[in-house]
Design an enzyme around this catalytic site. Structure first.
Site, PDB file in Angstrom:
ATOM      1  N   PRO A 217       0.848  -1.197   0.000  1.00  0.00           N
ATOM      2  CA  PRO A 217       0.000   0.000   0.000  1.00  0.00           C
ATOM      3  C   PRO A 217       0.885   1.250   0.000  1.00  0.00           C
ATOM      4  CG  PRO A 217      -0.638  -1.529   1.756  1.00  0.00           C
ATOM      5  CD  PRO A 217       0.680  -1.996   1.228  1.00  0.00           C
ATOM      6  N   LYS A 218       0.462   2.261  -0.726  1.00  0.00           N
ATOM      7  CA  LYS A 218       1.172   3.551  -0.705  1.00  0.00           C
ATOM      8  C   LYS A 218       0.610   4.349   0.474  1.00  0.00           C
ATOM      9  CE  LYS A 218       2.467   7.441  -3.672  1.00  0.00           C
ATOM     10  NZ  LYS A 218       1.979   8.517  -2.776  1.00  0.00           N
ATOM     11  N   VAL A 219       1.227   4.160   1.623  1.00  0.00           N
ATOM     12  CA  VAL A 219       0.735   4.750   2.870  1.00  0.00           C
ATOM     13  C   VAL A 219       0.765   6.276   2.769  1.00  0.00           C
ATOM     14  CG1 VAL A 219       1.057   4.873   5.358  1.00  0.00           C
ATOM     15  CG2 VAL A 219       1.567   2.740   4.136  1.00  0.00           C
TER      16      VAL A 219
ATOM     17  N   ASP B 175      -3.086   5.999  -0.745  1.00  0.00           N
ATOM     18  CA  ASP B 175      -3.583   6.631  -1.969  1.00  0.00           C
ATOM     19  C   ASP B 175      -3.182   5.871  -3.229  1.00  0.00           C
ATOM     20  OD1 ASP B 175      -0.921   7.243  -1.851  1.00  0.00           O
ATOM     21  OD2 ASP B 175      -1.156   9.400  -2.156  1.00  0.00           O
ATOM     22  N   GLY B 176      -2.833   4.604  -3.067  1.00  0.00           N
ATOM     23  CA  GLY B 176      -2.487   3.776  -4.207  1.00  0.00           C
ATOM     24  C   GLY B 176      -1.633   2.608  -3.749  1.00  0.00           C
TER      25      GLY B 176
END
Length: 556
Positions: A123-125, A277-278
């Site tokens: 996950p793009k934290v 967010d991605g």
């Protein structure tokens, strides 16, 4: 918190078909300058203060718009673009923070994955980036990302954060790069968005003193160990042994595009303990840390979640006048896509909101979907340098008793009255909508709200598009209105809301009521009572009552 500037590398093909604005060069110069200055303000706040003044996806789109405008107007003067100017702190990072290339769509992801192996997804934290330094197993220092080369000293605040281990199980020297994030419970990004989580953490870390309550809400996600083992799987296992278990829990091998797509969808729609967010795609093996630079490397890429907001250019401001005279501003925008839907217009709800936002053609606005279906304007992102004067309709000219004929200026409200009359809330006339009414009005067959009562086959035969079959169907539907009960006729004519009042009639009984009589009915206050009295006494409404009486409609 990875740098934003690298987005252009991957988004350029996606926006290549964007139309160029029809501006003279002086206007283009002004607009380009205004957009660049706005981007500089955002960059300064983001990199210097750690605060995001605009959603990442809007920033990305705004920066791409700047590139497009520059390509459209190469003759316009160009200022130097330095997003990281002033972002650095006073302390040099032992190993620079790299950026990340943002992949625009599925095709870009497929292209990036081609020819690569041993790829992992995380996950793009959505937090703030940090460097953590340990000496002989003891926590020593924390640095903000800054400009990737120099950062600010966050050590004092870091000592307060329980999520940052202060003593490791082994006496090792260690440098880690990761994300400080706001702890969230069962957070579903697709449903709740980022909740400004990053801004809260950035604000706390920028203070001289971090409270215990604030520190307890901060988590840590280590996303890189620059000098760690050669493969990511080894790094994840050893990090877990050292007390950094979260990366292992949220790292998954990717065998191809289908895997990347699956994890992106899952993390977007499933509960996580942080905002994201991605997804990040990273190669397991990468160059030695001594070769890292503060720019996007080839071994990492980001695939952002679907846009929750899009940047749209306002073409024009229209005003719709409804059946009751309510004036609704509508923005006509350059077509944009959200959730696979193309959006060309968005309502502002009221004149008051339009005036407060002061929106004119050329403004850049943020659009999202309310309830995942209705286009909604969220904010004005950038104002056009040319402020056109717009005159809306006069509110005093339109109200619930105006426009009973299609006289000049009244066409829209009159058509709305006819559309309401035939709708399910009115007489429920089948196969008759606004387009049919508009054609009858345009050809002069209808000049009043009840002129359709006397329409016949011969009149319809002279109107293009009305054949024998469609004319017969229309007349049958219109004729069915005569059998509708009196209360339904009242609603079709536009009686103001009447609470639970008995509307069974006849007309004369209702017309004799005064304001106090109406207020004695449940759900009717003084203002509504005054409207009801005015309705039954209005000359235009009395003329309609007379026509219905002559037509033999029950109750009139």
């Amino acid at each position: 918190m990875l740098p934003r500037a690298v987005v252009l590398l991957s988004l350029t093909p996606f926006f290549a078909q964007a139309a160029c604005p029809d501006w003279p060069v002086p206007r283009a110069t002004d607009e380009i300058t205004a957009l660049q200055q706005q981007l500089q303000r955002w960059d300064s706040s983001y990199y210097r203060d750690g605060r995001s003044l605009v959603a990442d996806e809007l920033y990305d789109q705004a920066r791409q718009r700047l590139l497009t405008w520059r390509q459209c107007f190469p003759q316009a003067p160009r200022a130097m673009d330095q997003p990281l100017l002033g972002a650095g702190g006073s302390i040099r990072h032992p190993i620079p923070h790299t950026g990340v290339e943002k992949l625009a769509d599925a095709n870009a992801v497929t292209g990036w994955l081609k020819g690569r192996d041993d790829i992992w997804a995380q996950p793009k934290v959505d937090g703030v980036a940090v460097t953590l330094i340990y000496h002989r197993g003891q926590f020593q220092q924390a640095l903000s990302r800054g400009d990737g080369v120099h950062g600010h000293d966050w050590t004092r605040a870091a000592w307060q954060i329980e999520a940052i281990p202060k003593r490791l199980p082994r006496p090792v020297d260690l440098l880690l790069q990761g994300e400080l994030y706001l702890r969230l419970e069962q957070h579903v990004q697709a449903r709740s968005g980022s909740l400004k989580a990053r801004n809260r953490v950035a604000g706390w870390m920028a203070r001289k003193q971090l409270t215990a309550a604030e520190a307890a809400q901060i988590g840590l996600f280590v996303w890189d160990w620059p000098q760690g083992p050669a493969t990511l799987s080894e790094r994840l296992e050893q990090l877990a042994d050292l007390g950094f278990a979260e990366p292992r829990e949220y790292s998954r091998p990717v065998g191809g595009f289908a895997d990347a797509q699956q994890w992106r969808a899952r993390w977007y729609r499933s509960p996580l303990p942080f905002a994201s967010d991605g997804i990040i795609l990273r190669q397991s093996r990468r160059p030695a840390a001594e070769r890292w630079q503060a720019k996007a490397p080839y071994w990492i890429a980001a695939w952002k979640y679907p846009y929750a907001q899009v940047l749209a250019s306002v073409r024009q401001v229209d005003f719709r006048i409804g059946r009751t005279g309510r004036i609704t501003p509508l923005l006509e925008i350059e077509p944009v896509t959200l959730d696979d839907r193309q959006i060309r217009r968005v309502s502002l709800g009221s004149l008051q909101r339009w005036r407060s936002l002061d929106i004119v053609p050329g403004d850049q606005v943020a659009i999202s979907l309310a309830g995942l279906s209705i286009p909604r304007l969220d904010e004005v992102v950038l104002r056009s340098t040319l402020r056109q004067s717009i005159q809306p309709p006069r509110e005093a000219d339109f109200h619930f008793l105006s426009c009973w004929q299609p006289s000049p200026g009244c066409e829209e409200q009159f058509l709305a009255r006819l559309t309401w009359l035939s709708s399910k809330q009115g007489l429920n006339l089948q196969n008759i909508g606004s387009r049919t009414w508009a054609r009858l009005v345009e050809t002069g067959r209808i000049k009043g709200l009840l002129d359709w009562l006397t329409l016949d086959q011969a009149e319809l035969a002279n109107i293009a598009g009305f054949g024998d079959r469609s004319s017969k169907r229309l007349l049958e539907s219109l004729h069915s209105a005569r059998q509708q009960p009196f209360p339904r006729w009242l609603k079709a004519l536009g009686i103001p809301p009447s609470g639970s009042a008995d509307l069974s009639g006849p007309w004369q009984a209702l017309a004799m009521k005064n304001s106090l009589d109406w207020q004695n009915e449940a759900g009717i206050g003084a203002e509504r009572a005054a409207q009801l009295v005015a309705f039954f006494r209005a000359p235009e409404v009395l003329a309609l009552q007379g026509a219905l009486n002559s037509a033999g409609i029950e109750g009139f």
